[in-house]
Design a protein around this motif. Structure first.
Motif, PDB file in Angstrom:
ATOM      1  N   GLY A 361      34.591  38.390   3.620  1.00 24.56           N
ATOM      2  CA  GLY A 361      35.858  37.519   3.746  1.00 24.56           C
ATOM      3  C   GLY A 361      36.458  36.664   1.922  1.00 24.56           C
ATOM      4  O   GLY A 361      37.525  36.012   2.116  1.00 24.56           O
ATOM      5  N   VAL A 362      35.755  37.217   1.413  1.00 26.26           N
ATOM      6  CA  VAL A 362      36.096  37.474   0.143  1.00 26.26           C
ATOM      7  C   VAL A 362      35.911  38.465  -1.083  1.00 26.26           C
ATOM      8  O   VAL A 362      34.792  38.673  -0.419  1.00 26.26           O
ATOM      9  N   GLU A 363      36.883  38.399  -1.903  1.00 24.90           N
ATOM     10  CA  GLU A 363      36.489  39.619  -1.978  1.00 24.90           C
ATOM     11  C   GLU A 363      35.814  39.276  -3.903  1.00 24.90           C
ATOM     12  O   GLU A 363      36.228  38.704  -4.395  1.00 24.90           O
ATOM     13  N   MET A 364      34.518  39.783  -3.923  1.00 27.96           N
ATOM     14  CA  MET A 364      33.866  39.362  -4.942  1.00 27.96           C
ATOM     15  C   MET A 364      34.116  40.138  -6.038  1.00 27.96           C
ATOM     16  O   MET A 364      33.109  40.634  -6.830  1.00 27.96           O
ATOM     17  N   LYS A 365      35.010  39.754  -7.374  1.00 26.11           N
ATOM     18  CA  LYS A 365      35.816  40.410  -8.445  1.00 26.11           C
ATOM     19  C   LYS A 365      34.451  40.038  -9.454  1.00 26.11           C
ATOM     20  O   LYS A 365      34.980  40.747 -10.780  1.00 26.11           O
ATOM     21  N   SER A 366      34.582  38.078  -9.210  1.00 25.10           N
ATOM     22  CA  SER A 366      33.318  37.922 -10.055  1.00 25.10           C
ATOM     23  C   SER A 366      32.742  36.547 -10.174  1.00 25.10           C
ATOM     24  O   SER A 366      33.166  35.684  -8.926  1.00 25.10           O
ATOM     25  N   LEU A 367      31.355  35.853 -11.067  1.00 24.28           N
ATOM     26  CA  LEU A 367      30.836  35.873  -9.968  1.00 24.28           C
ATOM     27  C   LEU A 367      30.426  34.384 -11.557  1.00 24.28           C
ATOM     28  O   LEU A 367      29.898  35.557 -12.032  1.00 24.28           O
ATOM     29  N   PRO A 368      31.272  33.837 -11.220  1.00 20.98           N
ATOM     30  CA  PRO A 368      31.159  32.888 -13.167  1.00 20.98           C
ATOM     31  C   PRO A 368      29.861  32.047 -12.704  1.00 20.98           C
ATOM     32  O   PRO A 368      29.697  32.483 -13.922  1.00 20.98           O
ATOM     33  N   LYS A 369      28.876  32.472 -11.747  1.00 16.05           N
ATOM     34  CA  LYS A 369      27.363  31.085 -12.156  1.00 16.05           C
ATOM     35  C   LYS A 369      26.639  32.750 -12.352  1.00 16.05           C
ATOM     36  O   LYS A 369      25.534  32.081 -12.592  1.00 16.05           O
ATOM     37  N   GLY A 370      26.773  33.526 -11.311  1.00 16.96           N
ATOM     38  CA  GLY A 370      26.132  35.328 -11.565  1.00 16.96           C
ATOM     39  C   GLY A 370      25.829  35.409 -10.274  1.00 16.96           C
ATOM     40  O   GLY A 370      25.616  34.533  -9.676  1.00 16.96           O
ATOM     41  N   VAL A 371      25.030  36.670 -10.091  1.00 18.54           N
ATOM     42  CA  VAL A 371      24.539  36.521  -8.424  1.00 18.54           C
ATOM     43  C   VAL A 371      23.059  35.232  -8.350  1.00 18.54           C
ATOM     44  O   VAL A 371      23.187  35.161  -7.143  1.00 18.54           O
ATOM     45  N   MET A 372      22.532  36.028  -9.427  1.00 11.42           N
ATOM     46  CA  MET A 372      21.229  34.433  -9.061  1.00 11.42           C
ATOM     47  C   MET A 372      21.803  33.129  -8.591  1.00 11.42           C
ATOM     48  O   MET A 372      20.697  33.064  -8.069  1.00 11.42           O
ATOM     49  N   SER A 373      22.695  32.872  -9.072  1.00 11.51           N
ATOM     50  CA  SER A 373      23.037  31.176  -9.456  1.00 11.51           C
ATOM     51  C   SER A 373      24.103  31.102  -8.366  1.00 11.51           C
ATOM     52  O   SER A 373      24.402  30.066  -7.680  1.00 11.51           O
ATOM     53  N   THR A 374      24.750  32.105  -7.049  1.00 17.91           N
ATOM     54  CA  THR A 374      25.653  31.589  -6.303  1.00 17.91           C
ATOM     55  C   THR A 374      25.118  31.707  -4.750  1.00 17.91           C
ATOM     56  O   THR A 374      23.620  32.297  -4.681  1.00 17.91           O
ATOM     57  N   ARG A 375      25.228  30.325  -4.629  1.00 16.84           N
ATOM     58  CA  ARG A 375      24.199  30.042  -3.273  1.00 16.84           C
ATOM     59  C   ARG A 375      25.070  31.576  -2.115  1.00 16.84           C
ATOM     60  O   ARG A 375      26.296  31.234  -1.879  1.00 16.84           O
ATOM     61  N   LEU A 376      23.653  31.874  -1.311  1.00 18.62           N
ATOM     62  CA  LEU A 376      24.250  32.651  -0.647  1.00 18.62           C
ATOM     63  C   LEU A 376      24.798  32.132   1.539  1.00 18.62           C
ATOM     64  O   LEU A 376      23.613  30.985   1.455  1.00 18.62           O
ATOM     65  N   TYR A 377      25.059  32.558   2.029  1.00 19.71           N
ATOM     66  CA  TYR A 377      25.296  32.317   2.869  1.00 19.71           C
ATOM     67  C   TYR A 377      25.418  34.399   4.374  1.00 19.71           C
ATOM     68  O   TYR A 377      25.004  34.816   4.117  1.00 19.71           O
ATOM     69  N   ALA A 378      24.770  33.203   5.501  1.00 17.14           N
ATOM     70  CA  ALA A 378      24.483  33.929   6.529  1.00 17.14           C
ATOM     71  C   ALA A 378      25.926  35.059   6.326  1.00 17.14           C
ATOM     72  O   ALA A 378      26.943  34.521   7.007  1.00 17.14           O
ATOM     73  N   GLY A 379      25.424  36.127   6.310  1.00 15.35           N
ATOM     74  CA  GLY A 379      26.279  37.638   6.435  1.00 15.35           C
ATOM     75  C   GLY A 379      26.787  37.904   4.886  1.00 15.35           C
ATOM     76  O   GLY A 379      27.154  38.506   5.185  1.00 15.35           O
ATOM     77  N   ASP A 380      25.786  37.614   4.138  1.00 17.22           N
ATOM     78  CA  ASP A 380      26.171  38.142   2.929  1.00 17.22           C
ATOM     79  C   ASP A 380      25.444  38.972   2.901  1.00 17.22           C
ATOM     80  O   ASP A 380      24.354  39.235   3.320  1.00 17.22           O
ATOM     81  N   VAL A 381      25.842  40.001   1.604  1.00 13.91           N
ATOM     82  CA  VAL A 381      24.975  41.263   1.653  1.00 13.91           C
ATOM     83  C   VAL A 381      24.600  41.110   0.377  1.00 13.91           C
ATOM     84  O   VAL A 381      25.666  41.283  -0.398  1.00 13.91           O
ATOM     85  N   ILE A 382      23.505  41.935  -0.115  1.00 13.91           N
ATOM     86  CA  ILE A 382      22.787  41.960  -1.191  1.00 13.91           C
ATOM     87  C   ILE A 382      22.667  42.850  -1.400  1.00 13.91           C
ATOM     88  O   ILE A 382      21.656  43.528  -0.797  1.00 13.91           O
ATOM     89  N   LEU A 383      22.584  43.162  -2.761  1.00 18.13           N
ATOM     90  CA  LEU A 383      22.767  45.012  -3.287  1.00 18.13           C
ATOM     91  C   LEU A 383      21.691  45.313  -4.339  1.00 18.13           C
ATOM     92  O   LEU A 383      21.663  44.481  -5.381  1.00 18.13           O
ATOM     93  N   VAL A 384      20.264  45.729  -3.455  1.00 14.93           N
ATOM     94  CA  VAL A 384      19.205  45.480  -4.729  1.00 14.93           C
ATOM     95  C   VAL A 384      18.946  47.068  -5.516  1.00 14.93           C
ATOM     96  O   VAL A 384      18.965  47.822  -3.876  1.00 14.93           O
ATOM     97  N   GLN A 385      18.709  47.021  -6.487  1.00 11.84           N
ATOM     98  CA  GLN A 385      17.390  48.072  -6.864  1.00 11.84           C
ATOM     99  C   GLN A 385      15.648  47.972  -7.004  1.00 11.84           C
ATOM    100  O   GLN A 385      15.506  46.606  -7.354  1.00 11.84           O
ATOM    101  N   GLY A 386      15.144  48.653  -6.805  1.00 13.63           N
ATOM    102  CA  GLY A 386      13.381  48.690  -6.570  1.00 13.63           C
ATOM    103  C   GLY A 386      13.081  49.922  -6.490  1.00 13.63           C
ATOM    104  O   GLY A 386      13.307  51.026  -6.318  1.00 13.63           O
ATOM    105  N   GLY A 387      11.979  49.728  -6.570  1.00 11.98           N
ATOM    106  CA  GLY A 387      10.514  51.138  -6.937  1.00 11.98           C
ATOM    107  C   GLY A 387      10.103  51.461  -4.329  1.00 11.98           C
ATOM    108  O   GLY A 387      10.231  50.516  -4.307  1.00 11.98           O
ATOM    109  N   ARG A 388      10.063  53.014  -4.771  1.00 18.38           N
ATOM    110  CA  ARG A 388      10.495  53.484  -3.381  1.00 18.38           C
ATOM    111  C   ARG A 388       9.274  52.345  -2.751  1.00 18.38           C
ATOM    112  O   ARG A 388       9.620  51.870  -1.714  1.00 18.38           O
ATOM    113  N   LYS A 389       7.599  52.245  -3.205  1.00 15.46           N
ATOM    114  CA  LYS A 389       6.892  52.083  -2.057  1.00 15.46           C
ATOM    115  C   LYS A 389       6.742  50.575  -1.749  1.00 15.46           C
ATOM    116  O   LYS A 389       6.944  50.016  -0.797  1.00 15.46           O
TER     117      LYS A 389
END
Length: 607
Positions: A361-389
């Motif tokens: 329901g929200v077009e996340m064009k910018s995050l003034p506080k950054g992703v790390m400091s944004t409060r998350l709610y049920a249904g949010d989707v976080i895109l992450v990267q990391g090692g395969r293992k």
């Protein structure tokens, strides 16, 4: 002419009306309204005691909801359902649907509807919807099927399935328990499966064949959740091509293919991305694209690719054979819900780089506080990267609901335990070996002993709003019953329907509940309506069970408005629907289910 109810009954009726109005106000938390209703009853009956035939209605009876068998069962089933989802036991279903969708989208939609309805008969439908939405959006886009033709039907299918068993929804458990408190024989697990199955079958056909034809094209806000597209930041060092250049010149250098969403000059200063904006060394350009194109922009401009404050280098590569990109869905009751990634030390704990955040329901064009400091709610989707293992390890542990379009969906080694426990709970209650409250509580203990859940998960699975709504609703029902308010409402209803047949009376009661449940809390409507239904049936000398089921089914018809049920809001936001879409598809479904049950119930109960 009806006699005027006594002062206490009148006060309780007035409080009930106020409560229903407050329950419909989405700006007021349900738990706040519930607590105020409970306090009003406690204070009111303490200051002005009520007695009938020498028996005083003690205020402590209003606390009985906290220890009510229905609440114990509801909470236990919420915990068990959380365990089933947390272990990834249902996620292979999503993988199967994704495979079938590529071959036959129409058949896959029918399978999705049937699967959603089936599992919702035993597990809370909210995590099922949260689990299925990203899968449905992805497979719809790949098969070029409009998501608007898919998401709402599947969301409604979970509501239909929930009305099939006594444990399908908290509403069902409450109605069954309140009816038992009023002297009726307790409904067993599948006692109303026949009428429910007929209604569900009719509803599934409508959702499969009709809704896709009448639903207009909508743009889903989760259509950009592909793990190949995400937000990142290009850091402009001294000597970069963009250093000192205008935004227009910088875009020309990339052949106009780069889209800059924001320019971050420092942690608090944002420059509007206008064509004549001057880019300076030290700026961070907020852009969104595929990994390959982001690397191309990095090389073209002589910039350095960041994910806000995390540099992408040899230690944190953007594209590498051992690196994968995945989606993590914030589920209800998880550690992520109502928290920030910084507070839970997400990067340190899971060794993952956070790339982007998507919110329904929200077009996340910018995050003034950054992703790390944004409060998350049920249904949010976080895109992450990391090692395969590392990603594989997180999937096995099952602490996070991870979806990855490039890998198999997770299925932890404890998933079989969770499924077995849920099956045992259902079977033991269905076969009459033990009450659902006992089997469900035992199931919670087994979930903990088998380590499908820990105690933190147990606490996270419970919903304060559900608990308080149930307690307050049970207190209201007690007050209505004891003061004669329920009898008065029943007689008032019969006064206006006295010239109608019993079938019409039952049908109108069910329709009234269906209207209420689309405006106010379905639990509150159901609990208040149950004693009224019992009084109506008693006055007419008709099978009480039929009228109780009319309340139960009516309170489950939460199809007509997005605020009728929390999964409707999830579907609305994710699919980009508007309010009128629910009226377009939901109102006919309400009428269809109502008419079907208005015929089936009288036939089954012989009137």
């Amino acid at each position: 002419m009806l006699a005027v109810p006594n002062l206490h009954a009148t006060s309780v009726l007035l409080l009930t009306a106020i409560a229903l109005i407050l329950f419909s106000r989405r700006k007021i938390p349900l738990e706040t309204t519930s607590l105020l209703v409970l306090v009003a009853l406690l204070v009111g009956f303490t200051a002005f005691p009520y007695s009938n035939n020498g028996q005083v209605l003690e205020t402590r009876s209003f606390f009985s909801g906290f220890g009510h068998e229905a609440l114990i069962a509801v909470c236990s089933l919420m915990i068990i359902g959380h365990g089933v989802v947390r272990t990834g036991a249902l996620e292979p279903v999503g993988l199967l649907l994704a495979r079938v969708w590529g071959r036959s989208p129409r058949l896959a939609l029918l399978l999705a509807l049937l699967a959603a309805a089936f599992f919702s008969a035993f597990v809370n439908n909210t995590p099922i919807v949260i689990l299925m939405l990203p899968v449905l959006v992805t497979v719809s886009m790949r098969s070029k099927v409009s998501t608007s033709q898919v998401l709402m039907p599947v969301g409604f299918a979970t509501l239909l399935g929930g009305m099939s068993t006594t444990i399908g929804t908290s509403t069902n458990l409450l109605v069954v328990s309140v009816a038992s408190d009023l002297g009726l024989d307790r409904f067993s697990m599948f006692d109303f499966l026949l009428p429910a199955s007929i209604a569900v079958g009719v509803g599934i056909l409508y959702l499969w064949l009709v809704v896709p034809l009448i639903m207009p094209e909508r743009t889903p806000v989760m259509s950009d959740t592909s793990p190949r597209v995400f937000n990142a930041y290009l850091f402009i060092p001294e000597g970069s091509f963009a250093d000192g250049k205008s935004l227009s010149d910088t875009l020309d250098k990339t052949q106009g293919e780069m889209s800059i969403q924001q320019i971050l000059r420092d942690e608090t200063t944002y420059i509007r991305p206008l064509p004549d904006a001057r880019i300076m060394a030290g700026d961070q350009l907020g852009i969104r694209d595929t990994p390959e194109r982001l690397k191309e922009f990095e090389r073209t401009l002589g910039a350095t690719l960041y994910t806000r404050n995390v540099k992408v280098d040899e230690q944190h590569p953007l594209a590498d054979a051992e690196q994968q990109i995945a989606e993590i869905v914030v589920t209800q009751g998880s550690l992520l819900e109502n928290n920030t990634l910084r507070n839970i030390r997400f990067k340190d704990t899971y060794q993952l780089v956070v790339l982007a955040l998507h919110r329904a329901g929200v077009e996340m064009k910018s995050l003034p506080k950054g992703v790390m400091s944004t409060r998350l709610y049920a249904g949010d989707v976080i895109l992450v990267q990391g090692g395969r293992k590392q990603l594989a390890s997180i999937r096995r542990e099952g602490q996070l609901l991870m979806l990855d379009a490039t890998s198999d969906l997770p299925f932890t080694h404890r998933a079989s335990y969770a499924i077995a426990i849920m099956a045992a709970v259902v079977l033991s209650a269905a076969l009459g070996w033990m009450p659902i409250s006992v089997s469900a509580t035992s199931g919670v203990a087994l979930m903990i002993l088998t380590r499908c859940l820990n105690w933190r998960d147990v606490g996270g699975a419970l919903s304060t709003s559900v608990v308080l709504v149930i307690v307050a609703s049970l207190a209201l029902a007690t007050a209505l019953q004891q003061t004669g308010g329920a009898d008065y409402l029943a007689l008032l209803f019969l006064e206006y329907t006295r010239d109608f047949s019993a079938t019409i009376v039952l049908s109108l009661l069910m329709l009234l509940m269906a209207i209420l449940t689309n405006v106010v809390s379905n639990n509150a409507a159901a609990v208040v309506g149950t004693p009224i239904a019992v009084s109506i049936a008693t006055e007419l000398g008709l099978p009480v069970e039929a009228f109780v089921l009319a309340v139960l089914f009516g309170a489950n018809m939460s199809f007509a408005t997005p605020m009728a049920y929390q999964t409707n809001l999830l579907v609305m936001n994710t699919g980009g629907y508007v309010f009128s879409d629910f009226l377009r598809a939901g109102v006919p479904l309400v009428l269809l289910i109502w008419l079907t049950l208005s015929v089936v119930l009288p036939m089954l109960y012989g009137f």
